[in-house]
Scaffold this active site. Structure first.
Site, PDB file in Angstrom:
ATOM      1  CG  HIS A 234       6.808 -31.033 -15.343  1.00  0.00           C
ATOM      2  ND1 HIS A 234       7.521 -29.972 -14.852  1.00  0.00           N
ATOM      3  CD2 HIS A 234       7.702 -32.043 -15.546  1.00  0.00           C
ATOM      4  CE1 HIS A 234       8.800 -30.323 -14.749  1.00  0.00           C
ATOM      5  NE2 HIS A 234       8.935 -31.567 -15.165  1.00  0.00           N
TER       6      HIS A 234
ATOM      7  CD  GLU B 260       7.753 -23.133 -12.893  1.00  0.00           C
ATOM      8  OE1 GLU B 260       6.652 -23.648 -12.598  1.00  0.00           O
ATOM      9  OE2 GLU B 260       8.777 -23.795 -13.140  1.00  0.00           O
TER      10      GLU B 260
ATOM     11  CD  GLU C 113       4.617 -28.318 -13.692  1.00  0.00           C
ATOM     12  OE1 GLU C 113       5.162 -27.619 -14.563  1.00  0.00           O
ATOM     13  OE2 GLU C 113       5.251 -28.935 -12.813  1.00  0.00           O
TER      14      GLU C 113
ATOM     15  CG  HIS D  14       7.417 -25.782 -16.451  1.00  0.00           C
ATOM     16  ND1 HIS D  14       7.741 -27.063 -16.080  1.00  0.00           N
ATOM     17  CD2 HIS D  14       8.107 -25.538 -17.594  1.00  0.00           C
ATOM     18  CE1 HIS D  14       8.600 -27.578 -16.959  1.00  0.00           C
ATOM     19  NE2 HIS D  14       8.839 -26.666 -17.888  1.00  0.00           N
TER      20      HIS D  14
HETATM   21 ZN   LIG Z   1       7.105 -28.057 -14.414  1.00  0.00          ZN
END
Ligand SMILES: [Zn+2]
Length: 621
Positions: free
Chosen positions: A99, A306, A102, A217
């Site tokens: 992404h 994350e 990110e 992420h």
């Molecule tokens: Zn992501």
């Protein structure tokens, strides 16, 4: 006197100095943290090239493909002796920034490359990691998205520009999904219609046998592990365990337990994760994610990390993110060495590629490489392990104990014996075998004629352990065939017990019929492939298999199915459907609902799949 007192204090001083706990950090080079900033695409290319040039024995830079806008998908490989192959050395990867907005993981991966190369040979932990692990670091799978993202933006814009690739596709929804109803092993399904970034990653995952991977992420702080979705159709809240759930939970903990902000679990309110980890599908369902693809379609175990509540925080926060994540990132990489590893060879010592390493009780075999290498991540405990390969005899499982606090994978090599044709080996046996040593079965339903042909073929192929007889005829004069499977068939032997399975007495209940056909084949083939359990069973038991007690009912079910499909195509669907619902049994009706709505080739696929799934799950119990 003065001297001796002086000497005493001098010695004491030296002693204290040498025993003082010095921080390891004092020896580490983290000069890359000065003047923190995000490294954009053009500078990233230069940075990686610079690292490769200054560490030619340790680092190599390459691209796995190009983004929509033609940017290279760059990877830096870091390992001791990077220019040669090291059989037995496991491969690890970090992939960040799929992404594009990110961004913390992207920069941390660049820092990690610098850190490993600057401290190799100086810091023991780094040296060991780089010496024993084939490390691949990919700062960005979505360089186009990164280039249009804005520093300081904590959320994706409504357009999702930056998060998605240049064609506005979310790359973490673009991989083949295990529950996709069109799922197939054909290249057309795997690659066609997917984004260039996704295709490049799929090809890389399939060609390189990674053992472990981290997918970085942002927008939350948590370690999320497979599975990422299920077939419930629900958006969240259903824990969906992978066969290796214990390993995945352990891996998630390795990271989260060392990352104080992650371990808290409530860093980004209102989210609250127990101990900072979560099952992916329980959190929210992701169809077509990269994490599950790694696990299902290759040997690789992947966990998603994350790293920050804010997706694209200011660059000045990067050194803090590095300090929080450095130890977790290294510790996670070190898990590449948990469980067991080894080589599978034949009697001559040649590599057996494509052999399956099976752990009893865990429905997830891993496959050997072209060099016969394998790595199998396992948490501490007792396991039974086998290696199985087409064309080789089955062997007894080997018992392995994985200790707590394991630092090296346990070495477990296998030598497989090729099958040799036996004197009483049937002449026309298929030479193709699947992972259980059973010849590849075209999973499908067999109508009466196909069933009879199937049984005759077995009886002809295995005359020493089978006999095909009919116990009578149905109303429509079809034979009720029984296949006897036993040593010395055709006669009752005193003291030898007799056993029977009877299936399909309700003509439209068809799975049992197919299970008995597969069972018959399994017994015959396993008997001659040296499976001791099956040999014992067949030698000491007279087994009778009646796949269909009601062949007429089965054929009528088929006719009804076909004519319903035709009717649906030709006339008013509603009227016919109502009639149909009243007139038929639930089982058959459900089949028709499914079958009529699909193309002919899709029907075949689903039929095959359902038979295959039932066969595999029932046999394993
Ligand atoms: Zn992501």
């Amino acid at each position: 006197m003065v001297c001796s007192r002086l000497c005493f204090f001098l010695i004491l001083f030296i002693f204290i100095i040498s025993c003082a706990p010095l921080s390891i950090d004092q020896y580490e080079d983290e000069s890359f943290l000065e003047n923190p900033k995000y490294v954009a695409y053009e500078e990233l290319k230069e940075t990686l090239k610079r690292l490769e040039k200054s560490h030619p024995e340790l680092a190599k830079v390459f691209s796995i493909g190009q983004s929509v806008k033609g940017r290279e998908l760059l990877v830096i490989q870091i390992t001791d002796g990077v220019n040669v192959t090291h059989p037995g050395r496991p491969a690890f990867k970090y992939v960040a920034n799929m992404h594009g907005d990110e961004t913390v993981g992207r920069q941390l991966v660049i820092y990690l490359a610098e850190y490993l190369l600057l401290n190799y040979g100086k810091e023991e932990r780094v040296t060991k990691l780089v010496r024993d692990t084939d490390i691949y670091l990919m700062p960005s799978l979505n360089p186009d998205g990164f280039e249009i993202s804005v520093e300081g933006s904590c959320e994706s814009p409504n357009s999702l520009g930056g998060r998605n690739n240049a064609r506005n596709v979310d790359l973490n929804r673009d991989f083949p999904d295990q529950f996709d109803k069109n799922r197939s092993i054909e290249d057309a399904y795997i690659y066609d219609g997917r984004q260039p970034e996704t295709v490049a990653m799929i090809k890389w995952i399939r060609s390189k046998q990674f053992v472990l991977s981290g997918n970085l992420h942002g927008g939350s702080v948590v370690a999320s592990y497979p599975y990422d979705d299920n077939n419930s159709g629900k958006d969240c809240c259903i824990e969906t365990k992978a066969p290796d759930d214990a390993v995945f939970k352990y891996l998630a903990h390795v990271y989260a337990d060392r990352q104080p902000i992650m371990k808290r679990g409530d860093t980004c309110p209102p989210e609250n994760f127990t101990n900072g980890i979560t099952n992916g599908a329980f959190w929210y369902s992701v169809q077509g994610g990269m994490q599950d693809f790694n696990y299902i379609d290759s040997n690789c175990f992947e966990v998603t990390f994350e790293l920050s509540c804010c997706k694209y925080p200011k660059a000045e926060t990067l050194p803090d993110h590095w300090r929080l994540n450095k130890d977790p990132m290294l510790a996670f990489m070190e898990q590449t060495h948990m469980g067991i590893k080894g080589f599978v060879v034949d009697a001559k010592g040649d590599a057996v590629k494509g052999a399956f390493i099976k752990v009893q009780g865990v429905a997830h075999p891993v496959k050997t490489t072209n060099l016969g290498e394998y790595w199998r991540l396992l948490v501490p405990g007792q396991y039974n392990i086998t290696a199985i390969a087409p064309g080789f005899k089955k062997q007894r499982p080997i018992e392995v104990m994985i200790p707590i606090n394991q630092s090296e994978a346990i070495l477990l090599n296998f030598t497989l014996q090729r099958r040799s044709p036996l004197d009483n080996e049937p002449k026309d046996r298929s030479l193709r075998h699947d992972i259980d040593g059973l010849s590849v079965e075209d999973f499908k339903h067999h109508n009466y004629d196909a069933m009879v042909a199937f049984l005759r073929n077995l009886a002809d192929s295995y005359p020493n352990i089978t006999r095909l007889t009919s116990i009578g005829k149905s109303v429509e004069r079809r034979d009720l065939y029984v296949l006897e499977v036993t040593k010395d068939p055709g006669r009752h032997i005193a003291g030898k017990p007799e056993f029977k399975y009877v299936a399909n007495m309700h003509g439209n209940e068809v799975i049992g019929r197919e299970m008995l056909l597969l069972l018959a084949k399994y017994l015959c083939e396993s008997y001659y492939s040296g499976d001791e359990r099956i040999q014992r069973l067949v030698n000491t038991t007279r087994i009778h298999l009646l796949p269909s007690m009601n062949p007429d009912g089965y054929e009528q079910s088929l006719v009804a199915l076909k004519s319903e499909c035709n009717r649906r195509n030709q006339s008013s669907e509603n009227a016919i459907s109502a009639q149909w619902r009243e007139a038929t049994s639930k089982d058959l009706k459900n089949s028709v609902e499914m079958v009529c709505s699909l193309e002919e080739n899709a029907i075949t696929k689903i039929e095959k799949k359902s038979v295959e799934v039932v066969w595999r799950s029932e046999r394993d119990e």
